[in-house]
Design a protein around this motif. Sequence first.
Motif, PDB file in Angstrom:
ATOM      1  N   GLU A  33     -16.218 -10.915 -13.227  1.00 24.40           N
ATOM      2  CA  GLU A  33     -16.165 -10.014 -12.275  1.00 24.40           C
ATOM      3  C   GLU A  33     -15.911 -10.733 -10.840  1.00 24.40           C
ATOM      4  O   GLU A  33     -16.421 -10.709  -9.918  1.00 24.40           O
ATOM      5  CB  GLU A  33     -17.461  -9.518 -11.962  1.00 24.40           C
ATOM      6  CG  GLU A  33     -18.065  -8.448 -13.071  1.00 24.40           C
ATOM      7  CD  GLU A  33     -17.005  -7.370 -13.229  1.00 24.40           C
ATOM      8  OE1 GLU A  33     -16.682  -6.824 -12.025  1.00 24.40           O
ATOM      9  OE2 GLU A  33     -16.807  -6.791 -14.394  1.00 24.40           O
ATOM     10  N   VAL A  34     -14.568 -11.311 -10.896  1.00 25.47           N
ATOM     11  CA  VAL A  34     -14.178 -12.060  -9.882  1.00 25.47           C
ATOM     12  C   VAL A  34     -12.454 -11.759  -9.672  1.00 25.47           C
ATOM     13  O   VAL A  34     -12.073 -11.654 -10.466  1.00 25.47           O
ATOM     14  CB  VAL A  34     -14.270 -13.610  -9.881  1.00 25.47           C
ATOM     15  CG1 VAL A  34     -13.430 -14.133 -11.036  1.00 25.47           C
ATOM     16  CG2 VAL A  34     -13.925 -14.335  -8.293  1.00 25.47           C
ATOM     17  N   GLN A  35     -12.016 -11.659  -8.288  1.00 25.82           N
ATOM     18  CA  GLN A  35     -10.911 -11.277  -8.110  1.00 25.82           C
ATOM     19  C   GLN A  35      -9.972 -12.345  -7.287  1.00 25.82           C
ATOM     20  O   GLN A  35     -10.774 -13.434  -7.137  1.00 25.82           O
ATOM     21  CB  GLN A  35     -10.385 -10.043  -7.306  1.00 25.82           C
ATOM     22  CG  GLN A  35     -11.387  -8.842  -7.728  1.00 25.82           C
ATOM     23  CD  GLN A  35     -11.588  -7.703  -6.616  1.00 25.82           C
ATOM     24  OE1 GLN A  35     -11.174  -7.617  -5.708  1.00 25.82           O
ATOM     25  NE2 GLN A  35     -12.154  -6.698  -7.213  1.00 25.82           N
ATOM     26  N   ALA A  36      -8.716 -12.381  -7.254  1.00 22.97           N
ATOM     27  CA  ALA A  36      -7.788 -13.383  -6.585  1.00 22.97           C
ATOM     28  C   ALA A  36      -7.295 -12.898  -5.232  1.00 22.97           C
ATOM     29  O   ALA A  36      -6.591 -11.847  -5.468  1.00 22.97           O
ATOM     30  CB  ALA A  36      -6.692 -13.734  -7.539  1.00 22.97           C
ATOM     31  N   ALA A  37      -7.776 -13.349  -4.237  1.00 24.58           N
ATOM     32  CA  ALA A  37      -7.195 -13.009  -2.901  1.00 24.58           C
ATOM     33  C   ALA A  37      -6.268 -14.013  -2.370  1.00 24.58           C
ATOM     34  O   ALA A  37      -6.391 -15.085  -2.361  1.00 24.58           O
ATOM     35  CB  ALA A  37      -8.576 -13.147  -2.022  1.00 24.58           C
ATOM     36  N   HIS A  38      -5.128 -13.295  -1.606  1.00 25.54           N
ATOM     37  CA  HIS A  38      -4.378 -14.266  -0.974  1.00 25.54           C
ATOM     38  C   HIS A  38      -4.965 -14.315   0.528  1.00 25.54           C
ATOM     39  O   HIS A  38      -5.479 -13.531   0.793  1.00 25.54           O
ATOM     40  CB  HIS A  38      -2.947 -13.459  -0.761  1.00 25.54           C
ATOM     41  CG  HIS A  38      -2.124 -13.280  -1.898  1.00 25.54           C
ATOM     42  ND1 HIS A  38      -2.083 -12.346  -2.906  1.00 25.54           N
ATOM     43  CD2 HIS A  38      -1.107 -14.309  -2.507  1.00 25.54           C
ATOM     44  CE1 HIS A  38      -1.173 -12.672  -3.835  1.00 25.54           C
ATOM     45  NE2 HIS A  38      -0.596 -13.743  -3.572  1.00 25.54           N
ATOM     46  N   ILE A  39      -4.907 -15.570   0.860  1.00 22.05           N
ATOM     47  CA  ILE A  39      -5.291 -16.257   2.063  1.00 22.05           C
ATOM     48  C   ILE A  39      -4.506 -15.553   3.093  1.00 22.05           C
ATOM     49  O   ILE A  39      -4.902 -14.770   4.213  1.00 22.05           O
ATOM     50  CB  ILE A  39      -5.702 -17.450   2.289  1.00 22.05           C
ATOM     51  CG1 ILE A  39      -6.500 -18.196   1.221  1.00 22.05           C
ATOM     52  CG2 ILE A  39      -6.212 -17.972   3.630  1.00 22.05           C
ATOM     53  CD1 ILE A  39      -6.653 -19.523   1.116  1.00 22.05           C
ATOM     54  N   ARG A  40      -3.208 -15.907   2.985  1.00 17.40           N
ATOM     55  CA  ARG A  40      -2.216 -15.405   3.727  1.00 17.40           C
ATOM     56  C   ARG A  40      -1.388 -14.343   2.862  1.00 17.40           C
ATOM     57  O   ARG A  40      -0.873 -14.755   1.984  1.00 17.40           O
ATOM     58  CB  ARG A  40      -1.011 -16.470   4.313  1.00 17.40           C
ATOM     59  CG  ARG A  40       0.075 -16.050   5.206  1.00 17.40           C
ATOM     60  CD  ARG A  40       0.637 -17.032   5.929  1.00 17.40           C
ATOM     61  NE  ARG A  40       1.786 -16.462   6.807  1.00 17.40           N
ATOM     62  CZ  ARG A  40       2.270 -17.082   7.692  1.00 17.40           C
ATOM     63  NH1 ARG A  40       1.873 -18.643   7.830  1.00 17.40           N
ATOM     64  NH2 ARG A  40       3.241 -17.013   8.532  1.00 17.40           N
ATOM     65  N   PRO A  41      -1.434 -13.034   3.264  1.00 21.54           N
ATOM     66  CA  PRO A  41      -0.765 -12.217   2.415  1.00 21.54           C
ATOM     67  C   PRO A  41       0.754 -12.406   2.167  1.00 21.54           C
ATOM     68  O   PRO A  41       1.346 -12.564   2.907  1.00 21.54           O
ATOM     69  CB  PRO A  41      -0.943 -10.683   3.083  1.00 21.54           C
ATOM     70  CG  PRO A  41      -2.179 -10.902   4.270  1.00 21.54           C
ATOM     71  CD  PRO A  41      -1.935 -12.461   4.235  1.00 21.54           C
ATOM     72  N   VAL A  42       1.121 -11.957   0.925  1.00 25.83           N
ATOM     73  CA  VAL A  42       2.701 -11.904   0.731  1.00 25.83           C
ATOM     74  C   VAL A  42       3.606 -11.460   1.618  1.00 25.83           C
ATOM     75  O   VAL A  42       4.557 -11.700   2.130  1.00 25.83           O
ATOM     76  CB  VAL A  42       2.869 -11.443  -0.819  1.00 25.83           C
ATOM     77  CG1 VAL A  42       4.415 -11.437  -0.930  1.00 25.83           C
ATOM     78  CG2 VAL A  42       2.286 -12.463  -1.622  1.00 25.83           C
ATOM     79  N   ALA A  43       2.979 -10.376   2.113  1.00 22.46           N
ATOM     80  CA  ALA A  43       3.880  -9.401   3.146  1.00 22.46           C
ATOM     81  C   ALA A  43       3.842 -10.159   4.631  1.00 22.46           C
ATOM     82  O   ALA A  43       4.753  -9.762   5.413  1.00 22.46           O
ATOM     83  CB  ALA A  43       2.954  -8.001   3.422  1.00 22.46           C
ATOM     84  N   HIS A  44       3.023 -11.119   4.800  1.00 22.47           N
ATOM     85  CA  HIS A  44       3.113 -12.074   5.885  1.00 22.47           C
ATOM     86  C   HIS A  44       3.636 -13.500   5.552  1.00 22.47           C
ATOM     87  O   HIS A  44       3.165 -14.289   6.290  1.00 22.47           O
ATOM     88  CB  HIS A  44       1.655 -11.909   6.720  1.00 22.47           C
ATOM     89  CG  HIS A  44       1.419 -10.779   7.325  1.00 22.47           C
ATOM     90  ND1 HIS A  44       1.723 -10.398   8.420  1.00 22.47           N
ATOM     91  CD2 HIS A  44       0.489  -9.657   6.802  1.00 22.47           C
ATOM     92  CE1 HIS A  44       1.306  -9.071   8.808  1.00 22.47           C
ATOM     93  NE2 HIS A  44       0.589  -8.688   7.633  1.00 22.47           N
ATOM     94  N   LYS A  45       4.482 -13.528   4.530  1.00 26.60           N
ATOM     95  CA  LYS A  45       5.110 -14.648   4.240  1.00 26.60           C
ATOM     96  C   LYS A  45       4.221 -15.940   3.343  1.00 26.60           C
ATOM     97  O   LYS A  45       4.221 -16.973   3.806  1.00 26.60           O
ATOM     98  CB  LYS A  45       5.818 -15.568   5.506  1.00 26.60           C
ATOM     99  CG  LYS A  45       6.920 -14.417   5.941  1.00 26.60           C
ATOM    100  CD  LYS A  45       7.725 -15.664   7.100  1.00 26.60           C
ATOM    101  CE  LYS A  45       8.987 -14.692   7.813  1.00 26.60           C
ATOM    102  NZ  LYS A  45       9.660 -15.275   8.626  1.00 26.60           N
ATOM    103  N   GLY A  46       3.165 -15.271   3.090  1.00 29.99           N
ATOM    104  CA  GLY A  46       2.200 -16.020   2.128  1.00 29.99           C
ATOM    105  C   GLY A  46       2.674 -16.073   0.806  1.00 29.99           C
ATOM    106  O   GLY A  46       3.623 -15.477   0.362  1.00 29.99           O
ATOM    107  N   SER A  47       2.348 -17.270   0.071  1.00 32.45           N
ATOM    108  CA  SER A  47       2.959 -17.704  -1.232  1.00 32.45           C
ATOM    109  C   SER A  47       1.826 -17.394  -2.214  1.00 32.45           C
ATOM    110  O   SER A  47       0.777 -16.784  -1.963  1.00 32.45           O
ATOM    111  CB  SER A  47       3.129 -19.092  -1.248  1.00 32.45           C
ATOM    112  OG  SER A  47       1.968 -19.925  -1.670  1.00 32.45           O
ATOM    113  N   ASP A  48       2.284 -17.468  -3.498  1.00 33.91           N
ATOM    114  CA  ASP A  48       1.553 -17.191  -4.873  1.00 33.91           C
ATOM    115  C   ASP A  48       1.118 -18.582  -5.337  1.00 33.91           C
ATOM    116  O   ASP A  48       0.748 -18.649  -6.373  1.00 33.91           O
ATOM    117  CB  ASP A  48       2.304 -16.561  -5.787  1.00 33.91           C
ATOM    118  CG  ASP A  48       2.670 -14.979  -5.426  1.00 33.91           C
ATOM    119  OD1 ASP A  48       1.811 -14.383  -5.184  1.00 33.91           O
ATOM    120  OD2 ASP A  48       3.640 -14.460  -5.589  1.00 33.91           O
ATOM    121  N   SER A  49       0.945 -19.386  -4.564  1.00 35.14           N
ATOM    122  CA  SER A  49       0.343 -20.775  -4.656  1.00 35.14           C
ATOM    123  C   SER A  49      -1.163 -20.695  -4.794  1.00 35.14           C
ATOM    124  O   SER A  49      -1.760 -20.070  -4.093  1.00 35.14           O
ATOM    125  CB  SER A  49       0.611 -21.975  -3.799  1.00 35.14           C
ATOM    126  OG  SER A  49       0.040 -23.060  -4.020  1.00 35.14           O
TER     127      SER A  49
END
Length: 306
Positions: free
Chosen positions: A205-221
């Motif tokens: 019961e845990v999700q993966a959150a982007h710290i800097r969203p992809v829509a704001h030039k965040g990566s999938d690192s």
Amino acid sequence: MAKLVLMHRADSIYEDVPDVRYDFPKTYLKAAREAVGDWAIYYEPVKAGPRGYFAVARIQEIIPKPGVQDRFIALIEPGSYLRFDVEVPRLLQGRPLEAALRHADGTPKSGGAQQLAMRRLPDEDFARIVNIGLPQNLERIEAARYNPDAYEVAEDAAIFERPVIERLTNRPYRDVAFRRKVREAYGYRCAISGLQLRNGGGRPEVQAAHIRPVAHKGSDSVSNGLALSGTLHWMFDRGLISVAEDQTILVSRNKVPGEVVDRLIMPDLKLCLPQDKREWPHPENLRWHRENVFGQFIAAEPMPWG
């Protein structure tokens, strides 16, 4: 255009940030310029660790490195970097995966090309490495991970043979790959509550959150990700919580009741981090969240705690 292999080691004198930039000497400038707009695979050399081929990204631009003579930077296209789901070994059944690194009989060559920090990669070799590192049916693998019946129902359906580049640019596929690596890095434990919860079927019961969203030039690192419970993911995305430079959890106290903090957040207000420091949240990603998201929540929807 031409595809490349980029040698990367965490202790390098070069200032690489794999999902942002690749630092290299003038020796490789011609090959780097040929690769602009095309894809590269990251490779960890034997003396640096066991990972072999471990990620893929697209090269956006080549620029001189500011203040350093005869050094250059390959800028990585935002949102293109992706860790392999499975790290690809240097040899498969004793044979190098790169044609340039093996003799006609398939045995490995010594010295020469395998010492190059940047080397050209034929399309066929690129596809072969990516197909091992990022399986065609990754979405099905994840869907059936905690529900074997889901796999059995879909067993008769043919796997959609999605071309490599299409797969690398497909958002649903990338989301699955990102989620798997982030949750694995954090041991399926929420980074803010410290809890490792699973439902009745064993699903984390845990999700993966982007710290800097992809829509704001965040990566999938993974270094741009946090493993969070559903409620804490909601709070993080809306700026009710963030993370300080020293990895202390920040809370918007005027919007989050004290009893919610006491129930949901680690008592010491310190982030639970992955064992591998290379997968810790990158300070620049955390800074972006603090400056652009934290404290900016406007109560236009009901709070999840009622």
